[in-house]
Design a protein around this motif. Structure first.
Motif, short mmCIF file in Angstrom:
data_model
loop_
_atom_site.label_atom_id
_atom_site.label_comp_id
_atom_site.label_asym_id
_atom_site.label_seq_id
_atom_site.Cartn_x
_atom_site.Cartn_y
_atom_site.Cartn_z
N THR A 57 0.83 -1.22 0.00
CA THR A 57 0.00 0.00 0.00
C THR A 57 0.86 1.26 0.00
OG1 THR A 57 -0.09 -0.13 2.42
CG2 THR A 57 -1.91 -1.14 1.19
N ALA A 58 2.20 1.09 0.05
CA ALA A 58 3.10 2.24 0.10
C ALA A 58 3.04 3.02 -1.21
CB ALA A 58 4.52 1.79 0.38
N SER A 59 3.45 4.30 -1.14
CA SER A 59 3.52 5.16 -2.32
C SER A 59 4.95 5.26 -2.80
CB SER A 59 3.01 6.56 -1.97
OG SER A 59 3.90 7.19 -1.06
N VAL A 60 5.13 5.85 -3.97
CA VAL A 60 6.47 6.08 -4.49
C VAL A 60 7.25 6.98 -3.56
CG1 VAL A 60 7.78 7.13 -6.39
CG2 VAL A 60 5.81 5.66 -6.88
N LEU A 61 6.58 7.93 -2.92
CA LEU A 61 7.26 8.81 -1.97
C LEU A 61 7.83 8.00 -0.81
CD1 LEU A 61 8.01 11.66 -1.12
CD2 LEU A 61 5.78 11.83 0.04
N ASP A 62 7.07 7.01 -0.32
CA ASP A 62 7.58 6.14 0.75
C ASP A 62 8.83 5.39 0.28
OD1 ASP A 62 5.48 6.80 2.49
OD2 ASP A 62 4.17 5.29 1.57
N VAL A 63 8.78 4.93 -0.96
CA VAL A 63 9.93 4.21 -1.52
C VAL A 63 11.15 5.10 -1.55
CG1 VAL A 63 10.87 3.18 -3.63
CG2 VAL A 63 8.53 2.61 -2.89
N LEU A 64 11.00 6.34 -2.04
CA LEU A 64 12.13 7.26 -2.16
C LEU A 64 12.68 7.64 -0.80
CD1 LEU A 64 10.81 9.55 -5.06
CD2 LEU A 64 12.42 7.64 -5.20
N ARG A 65 11.83 7.70 0.22
CA ARG A 65 12.30 8.01 1.56
C ARG A 65 13.13 6.88 2.15
NH1 ARG A 65 6.67 10.51 4.08
NH2 ARG A 65 6.91 12.64 3.26
N HIS A 66 12.72 5.67 1.91
CA HIS A 66 13.43 4.51 2.45
C HIS A 66 14.62 4.09 1.59
CE1 HIS A 66 9.75 4.11 4.87
NE2 HIS A 66 10.47 3.38 5.70
N SER A 67 14.57 4.45 0.32
CA SER A 67 15.61 3.98 -0.60
C SER A 67 16.08 5.11 -1.52
CB SER A 67 15.06 2.81 -1.44
OG SER A 67 16.01 2.38 -2.38
N PRO A 68 16.78 6.11 -0.95
CA PRO A 68 17.31 7.18 -1.80
C PRO A 68 18.33 6.62 -2.80
CG PRO A 68 18.26 7.28 0.40
CD PRO A 68 17.16 6.26 0.46
N ARG A 69 18.23 7.07 -4.01
CA ARG A 69 19.13 6.63 -5.09
C ARG A 69 19.04 5.12 -5.35
NH1 ARG A 69 21.53 10.00 -1.84
NH2 ARG A 69 22.65 8.34 -0.74
N GLY A 70 17.92 4.50 -4.96
CA GLY A 70 17.69 3.09 -5.27
C GLY A 70 18.43 2.11 -4.40
N VAL A 71 19.04 2.59 -3.30
CA VAL A 71 19.77 1.71 -2.39
C VAL A 71 19.28 1.97 -0.96
CG1 VAL A 71 22.03 1.04 -1.49
CG2 VAL A 71 21.79 1.72 -3.89
N PRO A 72 18.86 0.95 -0.22
CA PRO A 72 18.75 -0.46 -0.61
C PRO A 72 17.55 -0.71 -1.54
CG PRO A 72 17.79 -0.14 1.56
CD PRO A 72 18.40 1.19 1.16
#
Length: 409
Positions: free
Chosen positions: A279-294
């Protein structure tokens, strides 16, 4: 393989007892499936073409029937090989080694076992059971022939049966893989060194030496002596030599793979990853994984990993839309059951991954928390030696560091 806290469906090979894929099912003998590969018809045709004229010349009364007799010869060979393989399978059953199937093919046949624990002594006994069965058949056929009660075609086929089984029995005890006699070399080196892999490699090289010896004996020496080798004999030597060389090379390669199994470790080979609910958003992804890592692995309400976020696709989402764009829109799905525990390693891990579709697998800890992402290519590189051990070590350190203090949201 141990199960993660969220139940993972076991991927079992689908049973297709009457599947025509790869061959014709002949039924089961002692519960063991027997399959006739389509390639067998090639050797049957060769037998008819090569020996039909010979039989017709030796006994003109046969006429066209000589070709039927030649085909019967190929069937007798098939039966001899089947008995050979059944001897392997039934002897292995004494040691509780499960047999998956027996395949009869262009090269004779092979018995395919499921996973089992072998020892040098048991390996030799199972291997030698095949040639022993052929020698017993040859002895029985000789008693029948020597009785003098057979005539005509029956006598011809009985003699062929005797010589065929004698040849199969003797040829298979030559000391080199993939022949049964190669297990003698393998077990001797295994016993002496304590390494199954070293034994297999030694027996594989012995098999290659046998191929060279056959080529020298049947081709090179006749040429050096000024004689022209028989065309049929040269063709048979080429076919048998090719089969033996490929089998020996495959044995050597498999042994080298086995020697690297300790490097196939889910925790050591996985890249760092974090788990987020689907249910996460892309913003959640970018917060947890800046620059795609991890890497980011999505999981469903049942806590099972279900998808992997494509970092490039996530980065391409405009900042103004990141909060409103679901992470699932920039992800690709994982195959059903495509996750393993950090403790999974070795042959069991490979066997499980081989049953899965896709090329990415989530790695979870004992609590079911995502800690890593395992790539198929990384596993293959570790197994084949293309990836240096230092790289695997650095990945292990990264995975452990990335996994500390990380929880699923």
């Amino acid at each position: 393989m141990t199960e993660p806290s969220a139940p993972r469906p076991k991927q079992q090979p689908e049973e297709r007892p009457f599947s025509l894929r790869g061959g014709i099912p002949l039924g089961r003998i002692g519960g063991i499936p027997v399959v006739l590969a389509y390639s067998w018809f090639a050797i049957a045709a060769f037998t008819v073409i090569a020996y039909g004229p010979v039989l017709a010349h030796n006994d003109p009364r046969l006429g066209a029937t000589a070709y039927l007799v030649a085909f019967a010869y190929s069937v007798l060979l098939l039966i001899s090989v089947l008995v050979h393989e059944l001897a392997h399978a039934l002897t292995a059953r004494l040691y509780h080694w499960p047999t998956q199937k027996i395949v009869l093919n262009l090269w004779g046949g092979h018995t395919q076992f499921e996973e089992f624990t072998a020892s040098p002594g048991r390996s030799v006994l199972v291997a030698m059971a095949g040639p022993a069965a052929n020698l017993i058949l040859a002895a029985g056929g000789w008693l029948l022939v020597s009785g003098g009660q057979l005539e005509g075609v029956a006598d011809t086929l009985a003699n062929i049966f005797v010589w065929a089984n004698l040849l199969i029995g003797i040829f298979n005890v030559l000391p080199g893989l993939p022949l049964d006699g190669g297990r003698l070399v393998e077990s001797a080196v295994w016993k002496a060194t304590g390494s199954h892999e070293k034994g297999t490699i030694a027996a594989g090289w012995a098999g290659r030496i046998i191929v060279i010896a056959l080529a020298v004996w049947f081709v090179v020496l006749p040429l050096l002596s000024g004689n022209r080798p028989d065309t049929s004999l040269m063709l048979i030597t080429l076919l048998v030599g090719s089969f033996l060389w490929m089998g020996a090379s495959a044995s050597i390669q498999q042994a080298r793979y086995r020697s690297r199994l300790h490097l196939v470790d889910a925790a050591a080979l996985a890249e760092p990853a974090v788990g987020l609910p689907d249910t996460a958003s892309v913003l959640d992804v970018l917060r947890h994984s800046p620059r795609g890592v991890p890497a980011v692995v999505l999981y469903g309400p049942d806590q099972r990993p279900s998808a992997v976020v494509d970092e490039a696709a996530a980065a391409d989402v405009p900042a103004a839309l990141a909060a409103a764009t679901p992470a699932t829109a920039v992800s690709y799905p994982l195959a059903a059951g495509a996750y393993v525990k950090e403790a999974d390693r070795g042959a069991e891990l490979l066997a499980y991954l081989a049953q899965l579709e896709g090329s990415d697998y989530a790695v979870v800890n004992d609590g079911g928390t995502v800690t890593g992402l395992l790539r198929q290519l990384t596993v293959l590189n570790a197994l084949t030696g293309k990836q240096p051990p230092s790289a695997a070590g650095s990945q292990a350190a990264g995975s452990q560091a990335g996994g500390e203090g990380r929880d699923q949201d």
